[in-house]
Design a protein around this motif. Sequence first.
Motif, PDB file in Angstrom:
ATOM      1  N   LEU A 145       0.821  -1.208   0.000  1.00  0.00           N
ATOM      2  CA  LEU A 145       0.000   0.000   0.000  1.00  0.00           C
ATOM      3  C   LEU A 145       0.856   1.259   0.000  1.00  0.00           C
ATOM      4  CD1 LEU A 145      -3.013  -0.686   2.407  1.00  0.00           C
ATOM      5  CD2 LEU A 145      -2.959  -0.677  -0.083  1.00  0.00           C
ATOM      6  N   GLY A 146       1.958   1.239   0.755  1.00  0.00           N
ATOM      7  CA  GLY A 146       2.839   2.396   0.775  1.00  0.00           C
ATOM      8  C   GLY A 146       3.407   2.698  -0.596  1.00  0.00           C
ATOM      9  N   ALA A 147       3.870   1.654  -1.288  1.00  0.00           N
ATOM     10  CA  ALA A 147       4.434   1.840  -2.626  1.00  0.00           C
ATOM     11  C   ALA A 147       3.359   2.260  -3.625  1.00  0.00           C
ATOM     12  CB  ALA A 147       5.108   0.547  -3.087  1.00  0.00           C
ATOM     13  N   PHE A 148       2.218   1.605  -3.580  1.00  0.00           N
ATOM     14  CA  PHE A 148       1.115   1.923  -4.498  1.00  0.00           C
ATOM     15  C   PHE A 148       0.635   3.360  -4.289  1.00  0.00           C
ATOM     16  CE2 PHE A 148      -3.540   1.905  -5.321  1.00  0.00           C
ATOM     17  CZ  PHE A 148      -3.501   1.704  -6.695  1.00  0.00           C
ATOM     18  N   SER A 149       0.482   3.750  -3.040  1.00  0.00           N
ATOM     19  CA  SER A 149       0.009   5.098  -2.728  1.00  0.00           C
ATOM     20  C   SER A 149       0.999   6.151  -3.210  1.00  0.00           C
ATOM     21  CB  SER A 149      -0.219   5.239  -1.218  1.00  0.00           C
ATOM     22  OG  SER A 149      -1.184   4.312  -0.754  1.00  0.00           O
ATOM     23  N   LYS A 150       2.279   5.871  -3.052  1.00  0.00           N
ATOM     24  CA  LYS A 150       3.301   6.843  -3.463  1.00  0.00           C
ATOM     25  C   LYS A 150       3.312   7.030  -4.977  1.00  0.00           C
ATOM     26  CE  LYS A 150       7.957   8.233  -2.120  1.00  0.00           C
ATOM     27  NZ  LYS A 150       9.123   7.881  -1.288  1.00  0.00           N
ATOM     28  N   VAL A 151       3.133   5.942  -5.718  1.00  0.00           N
ATOM     29  CA  VAL A 151       3.082   6.029  -7.172  1.00  0.00           C
ATOM     30  C   VAL A 151       1.873   6.842  -7.620  1.00  0.00           C
ATOM     31  CG1 VAL A 151       2.761   4.709  -9.295  1.00  0.00           C
ATOM     32  CG2 VAL A 151       4.379   3.907  -7.562  1.00  0.00           C
ATOM     33  N   ILE A 152       0.707   6.552  -7.052  1.00  0.00           N
ATOM     34  CA  ILE A 152      -0.512   7.275  -7.428  1.00  0.00           C
ATOM     35  C   ILE A 152      -0.402   8.749  -7.072  1.00  0.00           C
ATOM     36  CG2 ILE A 152      -2.983   7.485  -6.983  1.00  0.00           C
ATOM     37  CD1 ILE A 152      -2.276   5.098  -8.699  1.00  0.00           C
ATOM     38  N   GLU A 153       0.110   9.031  -5.888  1.00  0.00           N
ATOM     39  CA  GLU A 153       0.237  10.416  -5.439  1.00  0.00           C
ATOM     40  C   GLU A 153       1.164  11.206  -6.358  1.00  0.00           C
ATOM     41  OE1 GLU A 153      -0.643  13.432  -2.399  1.00  0.00           O
ATOM     42  OE2 GLU A 153      -1.518  11.503  -2.959  1.00  0.00           O
ATOM     43  N   ALA A 154       2.285  10.619  -6.731  1.00  0.00           N
ATOM     44  CA  ALA A 154       3.249  11.321  -7.577  1.00  0.00           C
ATOM     45  C   ALA A 154       2.718  11.528  -8.988  1.00  0.00           C
ATOM     46  CB  ALA A 154       4.559  10.538  -7.626  1.00  0.00           C
ATOM     47  N   GLN A 155       1.913  10.592  -9.461  1.00  0.00           N
ATOM     48  CA  GLN A 155       1.468  10.644 -10.849  1.00  0.00           C
ATOM     49  C   GLN A 155       0.227  11.503 -11.047  1.00  0.00           C
ATOM     50  OE1 GLN A 155       0.986   6.772 -12.574  1.00  0.00           O
ATOM     51  NE2 GLN A 155       0.364   7.553 -14.584  1.00  0.00           N
ATOM     52  N   PHE A 156      -0.667  11.541 -10.063  1.00  0.00           N
ATOM     53  CA  PHE A 156      -1.973  12.166 -10.300  1.00  0.00           C
ATOM     54  C   PHE A 156      -2.276  13.370  -9.398  1.00  0.00           C
ATOM     55  CE2 PHE A 156      -2.443   7.803 -11.806  1.00  0.00           C
ATOM     56  CZ  PHE A 156      -2.994   8.009 -13.058  1.00  0.00           C
ATOM     57  N   ALA A 157      -1.659  13.461  -8.237  1.00  0.00           N
ATOM     58  CA  ALA A 157      -1.981  14.553  -7.321  1.00  0.00           C
ATOM     59  C   ALA A 157      -1.418  15.871  -7.843  1.00  0.00           C
ATOM     60  CB  ALA A 157      -1.439  14.264  -5.926  1.00  0.00           C
ATOM     61  N   PHE A 234     -14.318  -1.067 -13.186  1.00  0.00           N
ATOM     62  CA  PHE A 234     -13.765  -2.109 -12.318  1.00  0.00           C
ATOM     63  C   PHE A 234     -13.587  -1.581 -10.900  1.00  0.00           C
ATOM     64  CE2 PHE A 234     -10.483  -5.153 -10.897  1.00  0.00           C
ATOM     65  CZ  PHE A 234     -11.083  -6.333 -11.305  1.00  0.00           C
ATOM     66  N   SER A 235     -13.158  -0.322 -10.748  1.00  0.00           N
ATOM     67  CA  SER A 235     -12.952   0.259  -9.427  1.00  0.00           C
ATOM     68  C   SER A 235     -14.276   0.513  -8.715  1.00  0.00           C
ATOM     69  CB  SER A 235     -12.158   1.567  -9.544  1.00  0.00           C
ATOM     70  OG  SER A 235     -10.864   1.325 -10.036  1.00  0.00           O
ATOM     71  N   VAL A 236     -15.286   0.969  -9.454  1.00  0.00           N
ATOM     72  CA  VAL A 236     -16.606   1.194  -8.847  1.00  0.00           C
ATOM     73  C   VAL A 236     -17.177  -0.127  -8.342  1.00  0.00           C
ATOM     74  CG1 VAL A 236     -18.992   1.849  -9.329  1.00  0.00           C
ATOM     75  CG2 VAL A 236     -17.123   3.280 -10.161  1.00  0.00           C
ATOM     76  N   ALA A 237     -17.066  -1.169  -9.180  1.00  0.00           N
ATOM     77  CA  ALA A 237     -17.554  -2.483  -8.759  1.00  0.00           C
ATOM     78  C   ALA A 237     -16.783  -2.979  -7.541  1.00  0.00           C
ATOM     79  CB  ALA A 237     -17.420  -3.485  -9.908  1.00  0.00           C
ATOM     80  N   GLY A 238     -15.466  -2.748  -7.521  1.00  0.00           N
ATOM     81  CA  GLY A 238     -14.661  -3.157  -6.377  1.00  0.00           C
ATOM     82  C   GLY A 238     -15.017  -2.405  -5.116  1.00  0.00           C
ATOM     83  N   LEU A 239     -15.317  -1.112  -5.241  1.00  0.00           N
ATOM     84  CA  LEU A 239     -15.696  -0.315  -4.074  1.00  0.00           C
ATOM     85  C   LEU A 239     -17.012  -0.795  -3.485  1.00  0.00           C
ATOM     86  CD1 LEU A 239     -15.044   2.126  -2.284  1.00  0.00           C
ATOM     87  CD2 LEU A 239     -16.243   3.564  -3.949  1.00  0.00           C
ATOM     88  N   LEU A 277     -11.144  -3.340   4.390  1.00  0.00           N
ATOM     89  CA  LEU A 277     -10.775  -1.927   4.385  1.00  0.00           C
ATOM     90  C   LEU A 277      -9.687  -1.635   3.347  1.00  0.00           C
ATOM     91  CD1 LEU A 277     -10.818  -1.153   8.214  1.00  0.00           C
ATOM     92  CD2 LEU A 277     -12.453  -0.392   6.484  1.00  0.00           C
ATOM     93  N   VAL A 278      -8.720  -2.540   3.215  1.00  0.00           N
ATOM     94  CA  VAL A 278      -7.686  -2.366   2.200  1.00  0.00           C
ATOM     95  C   VAL A 278      -8.305  -2.419   0.805  1.00  0.00           C
ATOM     96  CG1 VAL A 278      -5.676  -3.479   1.136  1.00  0.00           C
ATOM     97  CG2 VAL A 278      -5.775  -3.181   3.618  1.00  0.00           C
ATOM     98  N   TRP A 279      -9.241  -3.320   0.622  1.00  0.00           N
ATOM     99  CA  TRP A 279      -9.942  -3.451  -0.662  1.00  0.00           C
ATOM    100  C   TRP A 279     -10.638  -2.135  -1.001  1.00  0.00           C
ATOM    101  CZ3 TRP A 279     -10.912  -8.444  -3.193  1.00  0.00           C
ATOM    102  CH2 TRP A 279     -11.743  -8.354  -4.306  1.00  0.00           C
ATOM    103  N   ILE A 280     -11.333  -1.547  -0.034  1.00  0.00           N
ATOM    104  CA  ILE A 280     -12.030  -0.277  -0.257  1.00  0.00           C
ATOM    105  C   ILE A 280     -11.028   0.834  -0.557  1.00  0.00           C
ATOM    106  CG2 ILE A 280     -13.426   1.509   0.872  1.00  0.00           C
ATOM    107  CD1 ILE A 280     -14.897  -0.724   2.342  1.00  0.00           C
ATOM    108  N   TYR A 281      -9.961   0.901   0.218  1.00  0.00           N
ATOM    109  CA  TYR A 281      -8.974   1.976   0.053  1.00  0.00           C
ATOM    110  C   TYR A 281      -8.342   1.963  -1.337  1.00  0.00           C
ATOM    111  CZ  TYR A 281      -4.542   4.459   0.410  1.00  0.00           C
ATOM    112  OH  TYR A 281      -3.482   5.291   0.166  1.00  0.00           O
ATOM    113  N   THR A 282      -7.897   0.808  -1.799  1.00  0.00           N
ATOM    114  CA  THR A 282      -7.219   0.742  -3.090  1.00  0.00           C
ATOM    115  C   THR A 282      -8.152   1.126  -4.231  1.00  0.00           C
ATOM    116  OG1 THR A 282      -7.682  -1.647  -3.160  1.00  0.00           O
ATOM    117  CG2 THR A 282      -5.522  -0.963  -2.355  1.00  0.00           C
ATOM    118  N   ASN A 283      -9.386   0.676  -4.184  1.00  0.00           N
ATOM    119  CA  ASN A 283     -10.332   1.022  -5.250  1.00  0.00           C
ATOM    120  C   ASN A 283     -10.719   2.493  -5.184  1.00  0.00           C
ATOM    121  OD1 ASN A 283     -11.326  -1.493  -6.890  1.00  0.00           O
ATOM    122  ND2 ASN A 283     -11.181  -2.215  -4.787  1.00  0.00           N
TER     123      ASN A 283
END
Length: 294
Positions: A145-157, A234-239, A277-283
């Motif tokens: 989650l730490g690595a995934f979050s950092k990639v998303i934050e750097a790319q889209f925030a 896919f993300s909406v369905a996962g959420l 909770l992890v499933w919800i967070y990632t989606n």
Amino acid sequence: MQSNNPVFRRSEEFNRGGANPYGNQTYAGNGSAYPGYGSDPSQWGTGAPGAPTTPQTTGGPMTIDSVVQKTAITLGTVIVAAFATWVLTPDLTAPGVTSEDLGSLYAALAIGSLGAFALSLVNSFKRVVSPALVLAFAVLEGIALGAFSKVIEAQFATPDSGSLVVQAVIGTFAAFAGTLAAYKFFDIKVGQKFRTFVIGAVFGMIALSLMEVVLGFFGNALGFHGFGMMGLLFSVAGLVLGVFMLILDFDFVEQGVANRIPERESWRAAFAMTVSLVWIYTNLLRLLAIFQQD
């Protein structure tokens, strides 16, 4: 009642008879004591040689407080591991980021994801819950989650959008609180068809995710993990599925407390809650990233 949830199905205690908390279901045993454990210690025994024995239990029964405590420990481990991964990996927003810097971050993501997935299977199908394995899963999940979050934050925030990670964390706990409130105030009853649907959908999404990874190696990905329209759906369905998973978690915890199962099963409940909770967070984080695109 037998559960279709693989996390709880391997637990004999969750399927043991007990009280009737809902008024519309009756469980075998009707709150009777565990076989072989009467009120008189002189009657306790290990059974005849070679005969199957009932696992002995120590400590008190599982309570809401014990579930909250174990869940807090497990989630805290995830958060600490995620924070450590964020701090110890290279800053992707700094100038001069090299391919080696990106490689170390993606390596942490791959190792954490694969390790967490393997331990999630072990914990789901293990008959006797292991707190050590639950916490090991939490560490690996936190790294991913730490690595995934950092990639998303750097790319889209962006400065205007604020931190997508913070928004996803707030949204995850809001989803948890809202689902719990709806479960209690609307007195949601979990039926067998609902359980079957949710567990089937979970395994279906996992199968699609694995297929997407395999197809990605050959350049034929379908976009389930991307940030286009297919990734959005896919993300909406996962959420939505993550919220349904929480409802199953609340139902099993309520049954377990009513049936006075052993306190150690709080770790199994904590593991299941963490997965949801992890499933919800990632989606949710992926949805925020998709919406942030022009």
